[in-house]
Design a protein around this motif. Structure first.
Motif, mmCIF file in Angstrom:
data_model
loop_
_atom_site.group_PDB
_atom_site.id
_atom_site.type_symbol
_atom_site.label_atom_id
_atom_site.label_comp_id
_atom_site.label_asym_id
_atom_site.label_seq_id
_atom_site.Cartn_x
_atom_site.Cartn_y
_atom_site.Cartn_z
ATOM 1 N N ALA A 72 7.944 -6.226 -5.260
ATOM 2 C CA ALA A 72 8.403 -5.211 -4.321
ATOM 3 C C ALA A 72 7.464 -4.017 -4.295
ATOM 4 N N SER A 73 6.590 -3.913 -5.295
ATOM 5 C CA SER A 73 5.580 -2.859 -5.339
ATOM 6 C C SER A 73 4.382 -3.408 -6.088
ATOM 7 N N LEU A 74 3.293 -2.642 -6.057
ATOM 8 C CA LEU A 74 2.072 -3.073 -6.727
ATOM 9 C C LEU A 74 1.784 -2.224 -7.959
ATOM 10 N N GLU A 75 2.827 -1.658 -8.541
ATOM 11 C CA GLU A 75 2.687 -0.934 -9.789
ATOM 12 C C GLU A 75 2.938 -1.887 -10.951
ATOM 13 N N SER A 76 2.208 -1.691 -12.042
ATOM 14 C CA SER A 76 2.332 -2.581 -13.190
ATOM 15 C C SER A 76 3.271 -1.975 -14.227
ATOM 16 N N LEU A 98 7.079 -6.841 -0.349
ATOM 17 C CA LEU A 98 6.347 -5.586 -0.216
ATOM 18 C C LEU A 98 6.702 -4.910 1.099
ATOM 19 N N GLY A 99 7.010 -3.606 1.018
ATOM 20 C CA GLY A 99 7.442 -2.861 2.189
ATOM 21 C C GLY A 99 6.445 -1.834 2.687
ATOM 22 N N MET A 100 5.326 -1.632 1.963
ATOM 23 C CA MET A 100 4.349 -0.625 2.364
ATOM 24 C C MET A 100 2.945 -1.204 2.285
ATOM 25 N N PHE A 101 2.078 -0.703 3.170
ATOM 26 C CA PHE A 101 0.680 -1.108 3.123
ATOM 27 C C PHE A 101 0.022 -0.397 1.945
ATOM 28 N N PRO A 102 -0.529 -1.144 0.955
ATOM 29 C CA PRO A 102 -0.944 -0.548 -0.327
ATOM 30 C C PRO A 102 -2.320 0.116 -0.263
ATOM 31 N N ALA A 154 -14.684 -4.676 -3.952
ATOM 32 C CA ALA A 154 -15.365 -5.907 -3.545
ATOM 33 C C ALA A 154 -14.471 -6.829 -2.733
ATOM 34 N N LEU A 155 -13.260 -6.399 -2.416
ATOM 35 C CA LEU A 155 -12.286 -7.273 -1.763
ATOM 36 C C LEU A 155 -12.753 -7.670 -0.367
ATOM 37 N N GLN A 156 -12.741 -8.990 -0.111
ATOM 38 C CA GLN A 156 -13.151 -9.522 1.185
ATOM 39 C C GLN A 156 -11.972 -10.064 1.994
ATOM 40 N N ARG A 157 -10.991 -10.676 1.314
ATOM 41 C CA ARG A 157 -9.868 -11.329 2.003
ATOM 42 C C ARG A 157 -8.553 -10.854 1.372
ATOM 43 N N LEU A 158 -7.614 -10.445 2.227
ATOM 44 C CA LEU A 158 -6.304 -9.992 1.777
ATOM 45 C C LEU A 158 -5.237 -10.597 2.667
ATOM 46 N N SER A 159 -4.223 -11.200 2.036
ATOM 47 C CA SER A 159 -3.078 -11.711 2.779
ATOM 48 C C SER A 159 -1.816 -11.013 2.303
ATOM 49 N N MET A 160 -1.126 -10.369 3.257
ATOM 50 C CA MET A 160 0.194 -9.799 3.013
ATOM 51 C C MET A 160 1.194 -10.391 3.997
ATOM 52 N N ALA A 161 0.980 -11.645 4.355
ATOM 53 C CA ALA A 161 1.841 -12.326 5.315
ATOM 54 C C ALA A 161 3.235 -12.532 4.750
ATOM 55 N N TRP A 162 4.225 -12.466 5.647
ATOM 56 C CA TRP A 162 5.613 -12.763 5.315
ATOM 57 C C TRP A 162 6.134 -11.868 4.195
ATOM 58 N N ASN A 163 5.932 -10.566 4.375
ATOM 59 C CA ASN A 163 6.517 -9.561 3.501
ATOM 60 C C ASN A 163 7.512 -8.737 4.309
ATOM 61 N N CYS A 164 7.714 -7.492 3.906
ATOM 62 C CA CYS A 164 8.709 -6.636 4.557
ATOM 63 C C CYS A 164 8.066 -5.414 5.197
ATOM 64 N N LEU A 165 6.802 -5.518 5.585
ATOM 65 C CA LEU A 165 6.122 -4.396 6.225
ATOM 66 C C LEU A 165 6.762 -4.090 7.570
ATOM 67 N N GLN A 166 6.986 -2.801 7.830
ATOM 68 C CA GLN A 166 7.556 -2.389 9.106
ATOM 69 C C GLN A 166 6.553 -1.509 9.833
ATOM 70 N N ASN A 167 6.991 -0.387 10.352
ATOM 71 C CA ASN A 167 6.070 0.462 11.091
ATOM 72 C C ASN A 167 5.018 1.052 10.170
ATOM 73 N N LEU A 168 3.753 0.809 10.509
ATOM 74 C CA LEU A 168 2.675 1.479 9.792
ATOM 75 C C LEU A 168 2.534 2.875 10.389
ATOM 76 N N SER A 169 2.691 3.878 9.565
ATOM 77 C CA SER A 169 2.703 5.263 10.053
ATOM 78 C C SER A 169 1.429 5.577 10.817
ATOM 79 N N ALA A 170 1.594 6.279 11.927
ATOM 80 C CA ALA A 170 0.424 6.691 12.702
ATOM 81 C C ALA A 170 -0.366 7.783 11.993
ATOM 82 N N LEU A 171 0.231 8.415 10.981
ATOM 83 C CA LEU A 171 -0.461 9.463 10.233
ATOM 84 C C LEU A 171 -1.243 8.846 9.084
#
Length: 668
Positions: free
Chosen positions: A292-296, A341-345, A354-371
């Motif tokens: 649900a989050s990317l904190e360890s 996951l509910g937020m863009f990390p 060095a990240l080239q490819r990222l998949s966050m498909a089929w999570n709980c992302l909603q509106n990405l804030s315009a700010l």
């Protein structure tokens, strides 16, 4: 993807091991040698396959030149002493899928040069201590497959105890529950082990002791709950998918790890695993967990605290709130799909330089804030971003400012709205971002499929240089030429599949570089005239529309490059197939021609037939009827003209009209 090797070139996978196993020999072979194989065997220069012939005994004589012999899926039950004869050239033997339950100690003695032995799918759990002795003489054996033999941990250990030459070992799909300490002490040269599909609950410390060359290990599809002290430093690839893991950690200070590929998918992780010592990690799969989050942080303790949970909460395994991405400087591929996951990390990603490819498909992302989330956005080298299957309605342009090298973006199966119109003084979600893709200067491939789009913004894509655009599955979409403004000189692939679009709703601009166009699954009754502007079109999909014929003039302009066309599922008219002849003369391939149907017109609504059939004899009556109707129309028009002329001549007003005309001419 396979990571680059960093040590000496040694076999590191099953396929590579087998390549080294199979040696090439002289292709010369004699007929008398081939005659010694059982009837039905497939014979080659160096190979013989007697697969699935119902054999009950091992062939008594083998050709001297045979290197590979396949006896799989027969009815062999026992290999007695002296079953085989001396065959120094035989390197590969497949006995999988038989009914073997007994191997005499000397059964394989004549095949002492054997390098690969397949014993999968037998019942070698019976009398395993005696059976294992049959493998002892094989001191050149590099690959051994004992999968699906109902072996437990003790049985497996006995079978491999004296095989010091092994490189690759397959123990998958057995009944192993415990890996005891020293299980593989007799196999110091092992490069890869497959233990997937067992019931492993516990791995004792020292189970992999002495395996200094081990590069690949699969523990997928087991019952592991916790790994709190990962210590296989030489390993390159580790597969722990489909377990019940709630925790995975390496101890601080354990340097020298070479792990490059780690698969933790389909587990029960609620937090990002502690990977602080895995500085060489390149590919990390965390999909299908409960993140649900990317904190360890350590998971909450259950009521019945187990011993392994006591290991989890040791102080040196916690990271004191440190961002887990900090210790992954070389990570190039991260899969976070199917989590919670509910937020863009943004903060998490800012450390993955060095990240080239990222998949966050089929999570709980909603509106990405315009700010913007930060005053100064990090610049990341990400090239592929998969956000499919979320609930995203807005996509602000600052994302592209943070990802200037982004080339592939999947926004399919969301709720994206490109043209939000403000009503009653309310601000729309694109306030301040009038061109959501306008700053995506490097974007080449974009999917907006299945978003419920009804229309597009005329400035949504300007000035992008897209190569491919997927707008499929947007039922009710209506397009005008200005909607794709800015893509006329770049777009090469375009899909409108399954939109239910009518011809009047498909307003395409002139797409001069278009190569692939998918119009299947709509209600089109004619082709867009702007196809004349696409001289390089190579593939056209017209399946499942309402087309009765194709415009031969439009097809003529495409004949130079068009190579394939799909047409099945249209109600083509059987008696007007000149367009089909035109396609054939232009060498255009129609792969689904055998599935295509056409309709013969008749008073009862018509009958269907295969489009590829010769329809001339069936259309003779129709063509004659058409000619008769044309002749009848001409005759009827002539008769009508005659009647009208006669009526006018006999009308009492006609002389008055003629006198009026003459007087009018005299005045002039």
């Amino acid at each position: 993807m396979a990571p680059q090797e960093t040590t000496e070139p040694r076999p590191s996978s099953l396929s590579l091991s087998l390549l080294l196993v199979l040696l090439h020999m002289s292709p010369e072979v004699t007929s008398e040698h081939l005659a010694s194989l059982p009837p039905g065997c497939l014979k080659g220069m160096l190979r013989a396959s007697c697969q699935g012939l119902g054999l009950h005994t091992f062939p008594e004589m083998l050709p001297l030149t045979i290197e590979q012999l396949d006896l799989s899926h027969n009815h062999l039950r026992v290999l007695q002493d002296n079953t085989t004869e001396e065959r120094p050239n035989l390197r590969y033997l497949d006995l999988g899928g038989n009914q073997l339950d007994r191997l005499s100690p000397g059964a394989l003695l004549p095949l002492r040069w054997l390098q690969a032995l397949i014993l999968a799918g037998n019942t070698l759990n019976q009398d395993y201590e005696s059976n294992s002795q049959a493998l002892w003489p094989l001191d050149h054996l590099h690959f051994l497959d004992l999968s699906a033999n109902c072996l437990d941990g003790d049985m497996a250990a006995v079978y491999v105890a004296n095989l010091s030459s092994l490189w690759s070992l397959d123990l998958s799909n057995n009944h192993i529950r415990l890996l005891a300490r020293g299980t593989f002490l007799g196999n110091p040269n092992l490069l890869d082990i497959n233990l997937s599909g067992n019931y492993i609950l516990q791995i004792e410390a020292g189970a992999f002791q002495g395996l200094l060359q081990l590069r690949e290990l699969s523990l997928a599809r087991n019952s592991l709950h916790c790994i709190s002290d990962f210590s296989l430093r030489p390993l390159w690839r580790l597969n722990l998918s489909f377990n019940a893991l709630q925790f995975f950690a390496t101890e601080e200070g354990n340097w020298g790890y070479q792990l490059q590929v780690l698969d933790l998918s389909h587990n029960q992780l609620r937090a990002v695993p502690m990977l602080s010592a895995l500085h060489h990690l390149r590919h990390l799969n965390l999909s299908d967990n409960h993140l649900a989050s990317l904190e360890s942080h350590p998971p909450p303790l259950p009521q019945d605290t187990a011993l392994w949970y006591q290991e989890v909460i040791r102080p040196n395994l916690t990271q004191s709130g440190q961002n887990p991405a900090v210790s992954l400087p070389g990570l190039t591929d991260l899969d976070l799909s199917r989590n919670q996951l509910g937020m863009f990390p943004v903060d998490f990603l800012s450390h993955l330089s060095a990240l080239q490819r990222l998949s966050m498909a089929w999570n709980c992302l909603q509106n990405l804030s315009a700010l913007q989330p930060m005053s100064v956005l990090p610049l990341l080298p990400l090239r592929t971003l998969d956000l499919q299957g979320n609930h995203i309605q807005t996509f602000p342009s600052w994302v592209f400012e943070m990802l200037p090298s982004l080339k592939v973006l999947n926004l399919g199966d969301n709720e994206l709205q490109l043209c939000w119109r403000t009503e009653a003084g309310q601000d729309g979600p694109f306030r301040g971002t009038p061109q959501p893709f306008g700053s995506a200067f490097q974007l080449k491939h974009l999917s907006l499929s299945r978003n419920g789009l009804r229309k597009l913004c005329s400035s949504a894509f300007s000035p992008t240089t897209l190569f491919s655009l997927d707008l499929s599955g947007n039922t009710g979409l209506a397009l005008v030429p200005s909607d794709l403004q800015g893509l006329q000189h770049s777009l090469r692939e375009l899909s409108f599949r399954g939109n239910g679009m009518e011809s009047t709703h498909l307003g395409l601009p002139c797409l001069q570089e278009l190569r692939v166009l998918d119009l299947s699954g709509n209600t089109l009754d004619s082709l867009p005239w702007t196809l004349n502007c696409s001289p390089f079109l190579q593939r056209l999909d017209l399946r499942k529309n309402h087309l009765q014929a194709l415009d031969t003039e439009a097809l003529g302009s495409l004949s130079g490059h068009l190579t394939s066309m799909f047409i099945a599922g249209n109600p083509f008219h059987c008696c007007t197939l000149g367009w089909l002849v035109a396609l054939a003369s232009a060498n255009v391939s129609i792969p689904d021609l055998g599935e295509a149907q056409c309709v013969y017109p008749s008073s009862d609504g018509g009958s269907w037939g295969p489009l590829a059939r010769d329809h001339r004899q069936f259309c003779t009556w129709w063509q004659g009827t058409q000619a008769a109707w044309v002749l009848l129309a001409v005759v009827s028009l002539f008769l009508i003209c005659c009647v009208v002329t006669s009526l006018l001549q006999n009308s009492p007003r006609l002389p008055w009209a003629l006198r009026l005309r003459k007087s009018h001419q005299g005045w002039n």
